[in-house]
Design an enzyme around this catalytic site. Structure first.
Site, PDB file in Angstrom:
ATOM      1  N   ALA A  48       0.789  -1.242   0.000  1.00 46.03           N
ATOM      2  CA  ALA A  48       0.000   0.000   0.000  1.00 46.03           C
ATOM      3  C   ALA A  48       0.816   1.284   0.000  1.00 46.03           C
ATOM      4  O   ALA A  48       0.238   2.359   0.088  1.00 46.03           O
ATOM      5  CB  ALA A  48      -0.904   0.007   1.237  1.00 46.03           C
ATOM      6  N   SER A  49       2.154   1.205  -0.096  1.00 42.07           N
ATOM      7  CA  SER A  49       2.925   2.414   0.226  1.00 42.07           C
ATOM      8  C   SER A  49       3.413   3.209  -0.981  1.00 42.07           C
ATOM      9  O   SER A  49       3.814   4.365  -0.819  1.00 42.07           O
ATOM     10  CB  SER A  49       4.123   2.031   1.094  1.00 42.07           C
ATOM     11  OG  SER A  49       4.957   1.129   0.400  1.00 42.07           O
ATOM     12  N   THR A  50       3.433   2.609  -2.156  1.00 43.93           N
ATOM     13  CA  THR A  50       3.907   3.321  -3.353  1.00 43.93           C
ATOM     14  C   THR A  50       3.062   2.881  -4.557  1.00 43.93           C
ATOM     15  O   THR A  50       2.281   1.936  -4.462  1.00 43.93           O
ATOM     16  CB  THR A  50       5.400   3.004  -3.658  1.00 43.93           C
ATOM     17  OG1 THR A  50       5.548   1.589  -3.760  1.00 43.93           O
ATOM     18  CG2 THR A  50       6.340   3.521  -2.586  1.00 43.93           C
ATOM     19  N   TYR A  52       0.743   1.781  -7.534  1.00 39.99           N
ATOM     20  CA  TYR A  52      -0.685   1.508  -7.658  1.00 39.99           C
ATOM     21  C   TYR A  52      -1.360   1.204  -6.317  1.00 39.99           C
ATOM     22  O   TYR A  52      -2.534   1.522  -6.124  1.00 39.99           O
ATOM     23  CB  TYR A  52      -0.916   0.361  -8.647  1.00 39.99           C
ATOM     24  CG  TYR A  52      -0.922   0.838 -10.082  1.00 39.99           C
ATOM     25  CD1 TYR A  52      -1.885   1.746 -10.510  1.00 39.99           C
ATOM     26  CD2 TYR A  52       0.030   0.407 -10.999  1.00 39.99           C
ATOM     27  CE1 TYR A  52      -1.907   2.209 -11.808  1.00 39.99           C
ATOM     28  CE2 TYR A  52       0.018   0.880 -12.312  1.00 39.99           C
ATOM     29  CZ  TYR A  52      -0.961   1.773 -12.708  1.00 39.99           C
ATOM     30  OH  TYR A  52      -0.984   2.238 -13.994  1.00 39.99           O
ATOM     31  N   ALA A 139       4.650  -5.788  -5.237  1.00 32.70           N
ATOM     32  CA  ALA A 139       5.656  -6.046  -6.282  1.00 32.70           C
ATOM     33  C   ALA A 139       6.975  -6.213  -5.551  1.00 32.70           C
ATOM     34  O   ALA A 139       7.405  -5.318  -4.833  1.00 32.70           O
ATOM     35  CB  ALA A 139       5.732  -4.882  -7.270  1.00 32.70           C
ATOM     36  N   TYR A 224      -0.389  -6.429 -16.156  1.00 32.46           N
ATOM     37  CA  TYR A 224      -0.027  -5.593 -17.297  1.00 32.46           C
ATOM     38  C   TYR A 224       0.036  -6.467 -18.545  1.00 32.46           C
ATOM     39  O   TYR A 224       0.426  -7.628 -18.456  1.00 32.46           O
ATOM     40  CB  TYR A 224       1.321  -4.900 -17.043  1.00 32.46           C
ATOM     41  CG  TYR A 224       1.716  -3.989 -18.179  1.00 32.46           C
ATOM     42  CD1 TYR A 224       0.950  -2.851 -18.464  1.00 32.46           C
ATOM     43  CD2 TYR A 224       2.802  -4.273 -18.981  1.00 32.46           C
ATOM     44  CE1 TYR A 224       1.267  -2.031 -19.518  1.00 32.46           C
ATOM     45  CE2 TYR A 224       3.148  -3.442 -20.042  1.00 32.46           C
ATOM     46  CZ  TYR A 224       2.367  -2.320 -20.306  1.00 32.46           C
ATOM     47  OH  TYR A 224       2.686  -1.507 -21.368  1.00 32.46           O
ATOM     48  N   TYR A 234       8.039  -8.877 -21.383  1.00 29.51           N
ATOM     49  CA  TYR A 234       7.015  -8.755 -20.340  1.00 29.51           C
ATOM     50  C   TYR A 234       5.967  -9.864 -20.441  1.00 29.51           C
ATOM     51  O   TYR A 234       6.036 -10.850 -19.730  1.00 29.51           O
ATOM     52  CB  TYR A 234       6.362  -7.354 -20.350  1.00 29.51           C
ATOM     53  CG  TYR A 234       5.669  -7.118 -19.031  1.00 29.51           C
ATOM     54  CD1 TYR A 234       6.281  -6.394 -18.013  1.00 29.51           C
ATOM     55  CD2 TYR A 234       4.429  -7.706 -18.758  1.00 29.51           C
ATOM     56  CE1 TYR A 234       5.681  -6.257 -16.767  1.00 29.51           C
ATOM     57  CE2 TYR A 234       3.826  -7.567 -17.523  1.00 29.51           C
ATOM     58  CZ  TYR A 234       4.446  -6.844 -16.536  1.00 29.51           C
ATOM     59  OH  TYR A 234       3.860  -6.721 -15.299  1.00 29.51           O
ATOM     60  N   THR A 274       7.128   3.482 -11.934  1.00 30.97           N
ATOM     61  CA  THR A 274       7.100   3.169 -10.498  1.00 30.97           C
ATOM     62  C   THR A 274       8.449   2.544 -10.179  1.00 30.97           C
ATOM     63  O   THR A 274       9.246   2.271 -11.086  1.00 30.97           O
ATOM     64  CB  THR A 274       5.984   2.155 -10.124  1.00 30.97           C
ATOM     65  OG1 THR A 274       6.274   0.913 -10.752  1.00 30.97           O
ATOM     66  CG2 THR A 274       4.605   2.632 -10.510  1.00 30.97           C
TER      67      THR A 274
HETATM   68  P1  NAD Z   1       5.639  -0.498  -6.448  1.00 28.60           P
HETATM   69  O1  NAD Z   1       7.052  -0.974  -6.388  1.00 28.60           O
HETATM   70  O2  NAD Z   1       5.414   0.970  -6.549  1.00 28.60           O
HETATM   71  O3  NAD Z   1       4.831  -0.988  -5.131  1.00 28.60           O
HETATM   72  C1  NAD Z   1       5.040  -2.222  -4.547  1.00 28.60           C
HETATM   73  C2  NAD Z   1       4.424  -2.265  -3.155  1.00 28.60           C
HETATM   74  O4  NAD Z   1       4.635  -3.582  -2.627  1.00 28.60           O
HETATM   75  C3  NAD Z   1       5.058  -1.290  -2.138  1.00 28.60           C
HETATM   76  O5  NAD Z   1       4.047  -0.765  -1.292  1.00 28.60           O
HETATM   77  C4  NAD Z   1       5.958  -2.201  -1.293  1.00 28.60           C
HETATM   78  O6  NAD Z   1       6.155  -1.768   0.053  1.00 28.60           O
HETATM   79  C5  NAD Z   1       5.128  -3.471  -1.311  1.00 28.60           C
HETATM   80  N1  NAD Z   1       5.901  -4.667  -1.004  1.00 28.60           N
HETATM   81  C6  NAD Z   1       6.967  -5.196  -1.665  1.00 28.60           C
HETATM   82  N2  NAD Z   1       7.369  -6.339  -1.045  1.00 28.60           N
HETATM   83  C7  NAD Z   1       6.541  -6.518   0.012  1.00 28.60           C
HETATM   84  C8  NAD Z   1       6.435  -7.498   1.024  1.00 28.60           C
HETATM   85  N3  NAD Z   1       7.254  -8.555   1.062  1.00 28.60           N
HETATM   86  N4  NAD Z   1       5.489  -7.338   1.974  1.00 28.60           N
HETATM   87  C9  NAD Z   1       4.637  -6.260   1.972  1.00 28.60           C
HETATM   88  N5  NAD Z   1       4.658  -5.325   1.012  1.00 28.60           N
HETATM   89  C10 NAD Z   1       5.604  -5.458   0.043  1.00 28.60           C
HETATM   90  O7  NAD Z   1       4.967  -1.304  -7.622  1.00 28.60           O
HETATM   91  P2  NAD Z   1       3.755  -1.010  -8.638  1.00 28.60           P
HETATM   92  O8  NAD Z   1       4.348  -0.710  -9.958  1.00 28.60           O
HETATM   93  O9  NAD Z   1       2.746  -0.120  -8.042  1.00 28.60           O
HETATM   94  O10 NAD Z   1       3.168  -2.486  -8.773  1.00 28.60           O
HETATM   95  C11 NAD Z   1       2.020  -2.946  -8.080  1.00 28.60           C
HETATM   96  C12 NAD Z   1       1.297  -3.940  -8.964  1.00 28.60           C
HETATM   97  O11 NAD Z   1       0.846  -3.266 -10.147  1.00 28.60           O
HETATM   98  C13 NAD Z   1       2.181  -5.096  -9.435  1.00 28.60           C
HETATM   99  O12 NAD Z   1       1.409  -6.273  -9.491  1.00 28.60           O
HETATM  100  C14 NAD Z   1       2.547  -4.672 -10.856  1.00 28.60           C
HETATM  101  O13 NAD Z   1       2.896  -5.750 -11.690  1.00 28.60           O
HETATM  102  C15 NAD Z   1       1.248  -4.011 -11.280  1.00 28.60           C
HETATM  103  N6  NAD Z   1       1.325  -3.120 -12.459  1.00 28.60           N
HETATM  104  C16 NAD Z   1       2.286  -2.163 -12.544  1.00 28.60           C
HETATM  105  C17 NAD Z   1       2.355  -1.381 -13.703  1.00 28.60           C
HETATM  106  C18 NAD Z   1       3.409  -0.314 -13.867  1.00 28.60           C
HETATM  107  O14 NAD Z   1       3.622   0.146 -14.989  1.00 28.60           O
HETATM  108  N7  NAD Z   1       4.046   0.127 -12.808  1.00 28.60           N
HETATM  109  C19 NAD Z   1       1.418  -1.552 -14.734  1.00 28.60           C
HETATM  110  C20 NAD Z   1       0.417  -2.506 -14.576  1.00 28.60           C
HETATM  111  C21 NAD Z   1       0.388  -3.298 -13.439  1.00 28.60           C
END
Ligand code: NAD
Length: 396
Positions: A48-50, A52, A139, A224, A234, A274
């Site tokens: 929840a911290s960064t 999506y 992630a 994605y 990907y 991200t």
């Molecule tokens: P991000 O790196 O910004 O966020 C990841 C989050 O997971 C953070 O809050 C982090 O603290 C948390 N995390 C990581 N390891 C953890 C653990 N062991 N325990 C608890 N929390 C943990 O990533 P994002 O890009 O927002 O990705 C989130 C989802 O969205 C993923 O499934 C990703 O594949 C998907 N997504 C991302 C994109 C993109 O372009 N960034 C596009 C489509 C889908």
């Protein structure tokens, strides 16, 4: 101390507390300016911290007026080392939730572990009763299995054959050709274990078993797809295999939740800068070209606009495409529009170091990257002496 960005490749080892707070505030302002969502009362966001996950939590809390629990893996500041961006983001979110009168708690720890799942369930029982929406947005590069103790590492590689394409060093603007060798079967297995659906399934099993899911509870995880040029790295690569597993898990969760009249979805989101996406080869160049084209067409969105659309139109809206049988939601629809993709692909063929500033939005990419850590943010004095040590209110 005066906090400056310290980057190593696609990693920034510092974060700015005031900048992160400002970023969170502007996401909150965005959702507050939109139509209120008639949505869930109690929401659990895992990851929840960064990115999506943070945008999902902000949309739930400030767009739908929900009480929220955020689970994430972030570090507090220690001595001269700043906290991670997710720590500062969550501190700011908790602060704003308290000011708004919303119930809100944060749990820091490894979401893959049984201990954190149990802690979350205890908190729900004590403070929330039941949960209406579970967002799974973790992630991670690694996962230790809670039953076998095996630690898996995820890799981002093609499968079966090597893949060559253009890639971008977004710090220097250099566009070069990169070749990535294919993953071994073992690497595919481990990537699925980290980024596939098993942990999501474990969360939902345990929440259901503990009796803390509300009737009609919804769960959503993120995926994605993207254009053909990135498919080898990907969608058809190691991470794509994990996403297939995640999408199949949604179908299984739909069966599991049937007894509660619940629903499980995977939302396919837009490619955005991200911390996770900047680690993928080729993708940052694609994102830079995509940003330029989508901005020119007035279609550009960040995580918060994407999540507001997901909640208001799909999860708690009337979009017929997602109301019944299909468990796949597409909020990447604008990215994948034919006119957008045709223009991005035309530019892709021409892109090189000396025209990347014209054909792609390199500046926008860099800005978004630094903003992930609170830097390059308007209204923040980056020369000011600032205490890196910040408490997260309501940390359990
Ligand atoms: P991000 O790196 O910004 O966020 C990841 C989050 O997971 C953070 O809050 C982090 O603290 C948390 N995390 C990581 N390891 C953890 C653990 N062991 N325990 C608890 N929390 C943990 O990533 P994002 O890009 O927002 O990705 C989130 C989802 O969205 C993923 O499934 C990703 O594949 C998907 N997504 C991302 C994109 C993109 O372009 N960034 C596009 C489509 C889908």
């Amino acid at each position: 101390m005066i906090i400056q960005p310290k980057t190593r490749g696609f990693i920034c080892t510092t974060a700015h507390p005031a900048g992160c707070a400002k970023q969170v505030e502007s996401q909150i302002e965005y959702v507050k300016a939109q139509k209120k969502i008639d949505g869930p009362a109690n929401v659990l966001v895992i990851g929840a911290s960064t990115g999506y996950g943070l945008a999902s939590r902000i949309t739930a809390a400030f767009g739908a007026g929900a009480n929220t629990i955020g689970v994430f893996f972030d570090k507090a500041a220690e001595g001269q080392r700043t906290a991670s961006a997710g720590w500062y983001n969550s501190a700011a979110l908790e602060q704003k939730a308290a000011e708004t009168g919303l119930k809100s708690h944060s749990i820091v720890g490894d979401a893959f572990s049984d201990a954190i799942k149990e802690k979350t369930i205890e908190l729900i029982k004590a403070e929330y009763g039941t949960i209406d929406l579970v967002v799974y947005s973790v992630a991670s590069p690694r996962r230790t299995h809670p039953v076998t103790g095996e630690t898996f590492s995820s890799v981002i590689k093609p499968v079966e054959t090597a893949y060559s394409n253009k890639t971008l060093n977004f710090h220097t603007g250099e566009v070069s050709l990169t070749t990535i060798e294919p993953a071994t079967e073992e690497e595919v297995r481990q990537t699925i274990a980290v980024m596939g659906g098993e942990d999501w399934r474990m969360w939902m099993d345990q929440l259901l078993e503990a009796g803390v899911l509300a009737d009609g509870a919804t769960t959503v995880a993120y995926s994605y797809i993207g254009p053909e040029i990135t498919h080898p790295i990907y969608r058809e690569g190691t991470i794509g295999k994990a996403k297939n597993d995640l999408e199949q898990t949604a179908n299984k969760l739909n069966d599991l939740l049937a007894s509660k009249n619940g629903r499980a979805f995977v939302s396919v989101n837009k490619a955005l800068v991200t911390q996770s996406s900047s680690a993928i080869p080729v993708v940052p160049l694609y994102i830079s070209a995509l940003y330029k084209v989508m901005k020119e067409k007035g279609l550009h969105e960040n995580c918060i606009q994407q999540m507001y659309r997901l909640f208001s139109e799909h999860l708690y809206g009337n979009n017929p495409a997602t109301a019944e049988s299909s468990s796949l939601i597409r909020v990447d629809d604008w990215e994948m529009r034919e006119d957008v993709q045709t223009e991005v692909m035309k530019r892709w063929d021409e892109l090189q170091s000396d025209n990347v500033l014209d054909l792609a939005d390199l500046e926008g990419y860099r800005q978004d990257f630094f903003q992930l850590f609170g830097f390059h943010t308007d209204g923040v004095d980056f020369d000011a002496n600032i205490d890196p040590s910040v408490d997260i209110p309501n940390l359990v």
